[in-house]
Design a protein around this motif. Structure first.
Motif, PDB file in Angstrom:
ATOM      1  N   THR A  44      17.597  -4.112  13.775  1.00 20.66           N
ATOM      2  CA  THR A  44      17.486  -5.192  14.753  1.00 20.66           C
ATOM      3  C   THR A  44      18.674  -6.136  14.654  1.00 20.66           C
ATOM      4  O   THR A  44      18.925  -6.911  15.572  1.00 20.66           O
ATOM      5  N   GLU A  45      19.404  -6.090  13.531  1.00 17.57           N
ATOM      6  CA  GLU A  45      20.597  -6.907  13.360  1.00 17.57           C
ATOM      7  C   GLU A  45      21.732  -6.036  12.828  1.00 17.57           C
ATOM      8  O   GLU A  45      21.522  -5.154  12.001  1.00 17.57           O
ATOM      9  N   LEU A  46      22.926  -6.295  13.313  1.00 17.98           N
ATOM     10  CA  LEU A  46      24.099  -5.529  12.916  1.00 17.98           C
ATOM     11  C   LEU A  46      24.599  -6.015  11.559  1.00 17.98           C
ATOM     12  O   LEU A  46      24.730  -7.215  11.313  1.00 17.98           O
ATOM     13  N   GLU A  47      24.872  -5.063  10.651  1.00 14.76           N
ATOM     14  CA  GLU A  47      25.337  -5.411   9.315  1.00 14.76           C
ATOM     15  C   GLU A  47      26.610  -4.639   8.966  1.00 14.76           C
ATOM     16  O   GLU A  47      26.920  -3.610   9.592  1.00 14.76           O
ATOM     17  N   LEU A  48      27.301  -5.098   7.960  1.00 11.91           N
ATOM     18  CA  LEU A  48      28.504  -4.447   7.471  1.00 11.91           C
ATOM     19  C   LEU A  48      28.368  -4.191   5.977  1.00 11.91           C
ATOM     20  O   LEU A  48      27.805  -5.003   5.244  1.00 11.91           O
ATOM     21  N   LYS A  49      28.884  -3.027   5.561  1.00 11.34           N
ATOM     22  CA  LYS A  49      28.922  -2.697   4.137  1.00 11.34           C
ATOM     23  C   LYS A  49      30.350  -2.342   3.782  1.00 11.34           C
ATOM     24  O   LYS A  49      30.979  -1.529   4.459  1.00 11.34           O
ATOM     25  N   ALA A  50      30.872  -2.968   2.745  1.00  9.08           N
ATOM     26  CA  ALA A  50      32.224  -2.678   2.269  1.00  9.08           C
ATOM     27  C   ALA A  50      32.139  -2.141   0.841  1.00  9.08           C
ATOM     28  O   ALA A  50      31.485  -2.743  -0.023  1.00  9.08           O
ATOM     29  N   VAL A  51      32.795  -1.000   0.593  1.00  7.23           N
ATOM     30  CA  VAL A  51      32.828  -0.399  -0.738  1.00  7.23           C
ATOM     31  C   VAL A  51      34.246  -0.504  -1.266  1.00  7.23           C
ATOM     32  O   VAL A  51      35.181   0.072  -0.683  1.00  7.23           O
ATOM     33  N   HIS A  52      34.412  -1.229  -2.328  1.00  2.50           N
ATOM     34  CA  HIS A  52      35.747  -1.459  -2.883  1.00  2.50           C
ATOM     35  C   HIS A  52      36.280  -0.167  -3.493  1.00  2.50           C
ATOM     36  O   HIS A  52      35.594   0.513  -4.258  1.00  2.50           O
ATOM     37  N   SER A  53      37.519   0.163  -3.154  1.00  2.92           N
ATOM     38  CA  SER A  53      38.081   1.472  -3.479  1.00  2.92           C
ATOM     39  C   SER A  53      38.152   1.748  -4.964  1.00  2.92           C
ATOM     40  O   SER A  53      37.892   2.879  -5.403  1.00  2.92           O
ATOM     41  N   ASP A  54      38.493   0.757  -5.762  1.00  2.56           N
ATOM     42  CA  ASP A  54      38.693   0.990  -7.191  1.00  2.56           C
ATOM     43  C   ASP A  54      37.394   0.889  -7.989  1.00  2.56           C
ATOM     44  O   ASP A  54      37.115   1.724  -8.855  1.00  2.56           O
ATOM     45  N   THR A  55      36.613  -0.131  -7.715  1.00  4.66           N
ATOM     46  CA  THR A  55      35.421  -0.379  -8.533  1.00  4.66           C
ATOM     47  C   THR A  55      34.165   0.287  -7.988  1.00  4.66           C
ATOM     48  O   THR A  55      33.198   0.469  -8.721  1.00  4.66           O
ATOM     49  N   GLY A  56      34.184   0.642  -6.706  1.00  2.66           N
ATOM     50  CA  GLY A  56      32.977   1.183  -6.096  1.00  2.66           C
ATOM     51  C   GLY A  56      31.927   0.116  -5.837  1.00  2.66           C
ATOM     52  O   GLY A  56      30.804   0.435  -5.423  1.00  2.66           O
ATOM     53  N   ARG A  57      32.299  -1.137  -6.081  1.00  3.39           N
ATOM     54  CA  ARG A  57      31.346  -2.229  -5.868  1.00  3.39           C
ATOM     55  C   ARG A  57      31.034  -2.359  -4.375  1.00  3.39           C
ATOM     56  O   ARG A  57      31.916  -2.323  -3.533  1.00  3.39           O
ATOM     57  N   GLU A  58      29.754  -2.503  -4.063  1.00  5.09           N
ATOM     58  CA  GLU A  58      29.315  -2.559  -2.672  1.00  5.09           C
ATOM     59  C   GLU A  58      28.906  -3.986  -2.301  1.00  5.09           C
ATOM     60  O   GLU A  58      28.188  -4.642  -3.052  1.00  5.09           O
ATOM     61  N   THR A  59      29.397  -4.425  -1.180  1.00  2.00           N
ATOM     62  CA  THR A  59      28.974  -5.736  -0.681  1.00  2.00           C
ATOM     63  C   THR A  59      28.466  -5.561   0.749  1.00  2.00           C
ATOM     64  O   THR A  59      28.970  -4.730   1.505  1.00  2.00           O
ATOM     65  N   LYS A  60      27.447  -6.343   1.070  1.00  3.14           N
ATOM     66  CA  LYS A  60      26.914  -6.327   2.429  1.00  3.14           C
ATOM     67  C   LYS A  60      27.072  -7.714   3.032  1.00  3.14           C
ATOM     68  O   LYS A  60      26.988  -8.719   2.345  1.00  3.14           O
ATOM     69  N   ALA A  61      27.312  -7.721   4.309  1.00  2.00           N
ATOM     70  CA  ALA A  61      27.468  -9.003   4.991  1.00  2.00           C
ATOM     71  C   ALA A  61      27.022  -8.849   6.427  1.00  2.00           C
ATOM     72  O   ALA A  61      27.089  -7.759   7.001  1.00  2.00           O
ATOM     73  N   LYS A  62      26.563  -9.943   6.996  1.00  2.00           N
ATOM     74  CA  LYS A  62      26.235  -9.966   8.420  1.00  2.00           C
ATOM     75  C   LYS A  62      27.348 -10.668   9.161  1.00  2.00           C
ATOM     76  O   LYS A  62      27.993 -11.572   8.642  1.00  2.00           O
ATOM     77  N   PHE A  63      27.564 -10.251  10.377  1.00  2.00           N
ATOM     78  CA  PHE A  63      28.600 -10.870  11.188  1.00  2.00           C
ATOM     79  C   PHE A  63      28.192 -12.278  11.604  1.00  2.00           C
ATOM     80  O   PHE A  63      27.005 -12.583  11.746  1.00  2.00           O
ATOM     81  N   ASP A  64      29.203 -13.098  11.780  1.00  3.81           N
ATOM     82  CA  ASP A  64      28.963 -14.420  12.346  1.00  3.81           C
ATOM     83  C   ASP A  64      29.215 -14.327  13.848  1.00  3.81           C
ATOM     84  O   ASP A  64      30.345 -14.323  14.309  1.00  3.81           O
ATOM     85  N   PHE A  65      28.138 -14.225  14.608  1.00  2.00           N
ATOM     86  CA  PHE A  65      28.259 -14.072  16.050  1.00  2.00           C
ATOM     87  C   PHE A  65      28.305 -15.408  16.783  1.00  2.00           C
ATOM     88  O   PHE A  65      28.520 -15.453  17.988  1.00  2.00           O
ATOM     89  N   LEU A  66      28.083 -16.489  16.047  1.00  2.00           N
ATOM     90  CA  LEU A  66      28.005 -17.803  16.696  1.00  2.00           C
ATOM     91  C   LEU A  66      29.322 -18.554  16.673  1.00  2.00           C
ATOM     92  O   LEU A  66      29.492 -19.543  17.382  1.00  2.00           O
ATOM     93  N   GLY A  67      30.257 -18.106  15.885  1.00  2.00           N
ATOM     94  CA  GLY A  67      31.595 -18.689  15.888  1.00  2.00           C
ATOM     95  C   GLY A  67      31.668 -20.109  15.383  1.00  2.00           C
ATOM     96  O   GLY A  67      30.702 -20.732  15.062  1.00  2.00           O
TER      97      GLY A  67
END
Length: 575
Positions: free
Chosen positions: A552-575
């Motif tokens: 129901t909400e758009l999310e982003l996942k970034a996986v850091h290339s060296d550590t494999g650490r995963e972070t999730k974030a939601k977009f700021d659509f309101l500016g």
């Protein structure tokens, strides 16, 4: 929040016309998903009892919260009687702001009934806080001891809303004191679908046939402000997938109210009606309340006149402004003469005139559904499931049945509560909807190497000695394609600019299937998010980026290339 971390699911259905809440404990859901508790609301000025309360809110002159629902309507009426209402802030049916506004921001303002402005997010937050606190009091009276961190909250939103409007509601709920980690947004027609999945038909144990594996059905969620439509197919395991992107329009029950006001304006004059609304707010509210009750009883085969009580203050105001009587205006009206009679404070209107107030709205809905069912992806849709408060109208039901005689039309009992109860079920089992249809083509803003065969020369720039084209549309998901929260889109590897510790992803949406640039007609910037590329030692590296569509909400996942650490974030659509 995992299922073992909460004891109770509470859902708030914040509607254009009416709002309410419902809840169930985990043990109740496991025994019977339909065992959902609701609250009964009432007005102190009349005998109205309802399972929802009006979406009206009143603030004191210093902009502090005073009351909500029937209580707000009643108090504002009393203030109007004493001519003390002008310094107070009174808002009603303000949810449509999030549908009508093409530019939703945290700084948006709302105008109240007299034109005074307040922060929109403060108005929404105060409304949600009231419902949250009311539930807390309700549970206390039931001697149910539940801590805040044991509740999973669900807030309903129309499926046709864009991402900015959804984020606005989430932030309003968080401002109201709801923990964002314990909050889910439920799309209204999907919630209704989940409720209906468990409903028995005609008091038997047979479930609604449209929920058998392979079946396709359309959910028509007709509320006060909007009609929200989606089409589902049942998977072999009973889960649901969306076949057509959510769609709809502003054809809710309030459009019938507007037709009634237009009707009165034709008879009395716009100046009289405006003065009546301004000078006799209490009677104006009572008039709309009465029409709300009357319109629910209008049937397509009605042939008897419909009686409306016209306040004495309206008669007096008409006499003052027009130097005549309303009964004379009705009798001599070129369009309505002979079709309306007045006796005392009663106006009796021919049934056909009242039914005409529904005609345009019903025709718009039927036309939209017909167009939707002509789409190849909806072929085989056998059932139309009507939910939402306006779906209880016999006039709308008749229009849908006559418009689609080859379809089975199902109107569940208490159709106005279907979304609310379904939202509670969604809170217990949000994995039921396994895939949705992308409403837009989504992509990121990026640079591309200049190619004279495809890039206009005027877009080319020399950057670090290379011919580059900024503002290109890097497509991730195409409009109309199936997306699932279990299947993230990606990865795409991004590197920070020199001397930067991360990068910013700017997401755009377009109605086109294959846009080339983010500034093309129809493309809109919908949000951005920062990605930190530092590892545990502070070194900067790249990151693989995934976008999680289908929820129901758009999310982003970034996986850091060296550590494999995963972070999730939601977009700021309101500016």
């Amino acid at each position: 929040m995992a299922s073992k971390d909460f004891f109770l699911v509470a859902a708030i259905d914040f509607g254009t016309t009416f709002s309410g809440y419902a809840f169930s404990e985990v043990t109740e859901f496991q025994a019977d998903p339909l065992r959902v508790s609701t609250c009964t609301w009432g007005s102190s000025t009349n005998s109205v009892m309802s399972l929802k309360t009006p979406s009206s809110i009143l603030f004191r002159p210093e902009k502090t919260f005073d009351s909500f629902g029937f209580e707000a309507e009643d108090k504002y009426s009393n203030l109007s009687l004493d001519n003390m209402h002008r310094s107070w802030y009174y808002f009603r049916r303000f949810k449509m702001m999030l549908y009508n506004s093409k530019d939703v921001h945290r700084s948006n303002l709302l105008k109240d009934e007299t034109g005074k402005e307040m922060s929109a997010i403060d108005v929404f937050a105060a409304s949600i806080r009231y419902m949250k606190d009311h539930l807390g009091d309700f549970l206390s009276r039931r001697s149910t001891q539940i801590r805040d961190n044991e509740i999973r909250w669900v807030l309903t939103v129309p499926a046709i809303w864009d991402d900015a409007a959804k984020q606005f509601m989430r932030e309003a709920a968080e401002k109201a004191g709801i923990d964002g980690k314990a909050l889910l947004l439920a799309l209204e027609p999907e919630a209704a679908s989940m409720c209906c999945k468990y409903l028995p038909v005609e008091r038997t144990e047979t479930r609604i046939e449209c929920f058998s594996p392979g079946s396709k059905y359309l959910v028509l969620d007709a509320g006060g402000g909007t009609v929200d439509i989606t089409v589902h197919e049942v998977n072999p395991d009973g889960t649901l997938k969306e076949l057509h992107k959510a769609n709809g329009g502003p054809w809710g029950g309030t459009t019938v109210d507007e037709a009634f006001l237009d009707f009165l304006s034709e008879i009395l004059g716009a100046d009289v009606l405006e003065a009546f609304r301004d000078r006799h707010r209490d009677d104006y509210i009572d008039l709309l309340r009465e029409f709300e009750t009357r319109k629910r009883a209008v049937k397509p085969d009605s042939d008897s006149r419909v009686t409306f009580k016209m306040p004495i203050s309206l008669h007096e105001l008409y006499r003052e402004k027009k130097k005549a009587e309303i009964r004379d205006a009705v009798r001599d009206h070129p369009k309505y003469g002979g079709k309306i009679t007045c006796a005392g404070d009663k106006m009796r209107v021919e049934a056909d005139l009242v039914k005409d107030m529904f005609s345009k709205t019903c025709a718009d809905i039927v036309q939209h559904v017909r167009k939707l069912l002509l789409n190849p992806v909806t072929k085989g849709t056998s059932t139309l499931l009507m939910v939402g408060g306006f779906s209880e109208s016999p006039m709308l039901q008749d229009a849908i049945k006559k418009g689609f005689p080859d379809k089975k039309v199902v109107v569940p009992p208490d159709a106005g509560l279907t979304v609310l109860k379904g939202a509670v079920i969604f809170g217990h089992n949000s994995e039921m909807i396994v895939s949705r249809i992308a409403k837009y083509t989504y992509g990121m803003k990026c640079f591309r190497s200049f190619n004279s065969a495809i890039h206009p020369p005027e877009r080319m720039q020399i950057i670090n000695g290379r011919k580059e084209v900024p503002g290109c549309f890097d497509k991730l998901v195409e409009v109309g394609k199936l997306v699932s929260p279990d299947k993230p889109v990606g990865p795409k590897t991004y590197f920070p600019f020199e001397n930067h510790s991360g990068f910013t992803i700017k997401l755009f949406a377009s109605p086109k299937t294959d846009p080339s640039f983010v500034d093309e007609e129809g493309s809109i910037p919908i949000g951005e998010v920062d990605v930190d590329c530092r590892d545990d030692k502070g070194s900067v590296t790249s990151a693989d980026v995934y976008l999680i569509f289908g929820g129901t909400e758009l999310e982003l996942k970034a996986v850091h290339s060296d550590t494999g650490r995963e972070t999730k974030a939601k977009f700021d659509f309101l500016g």
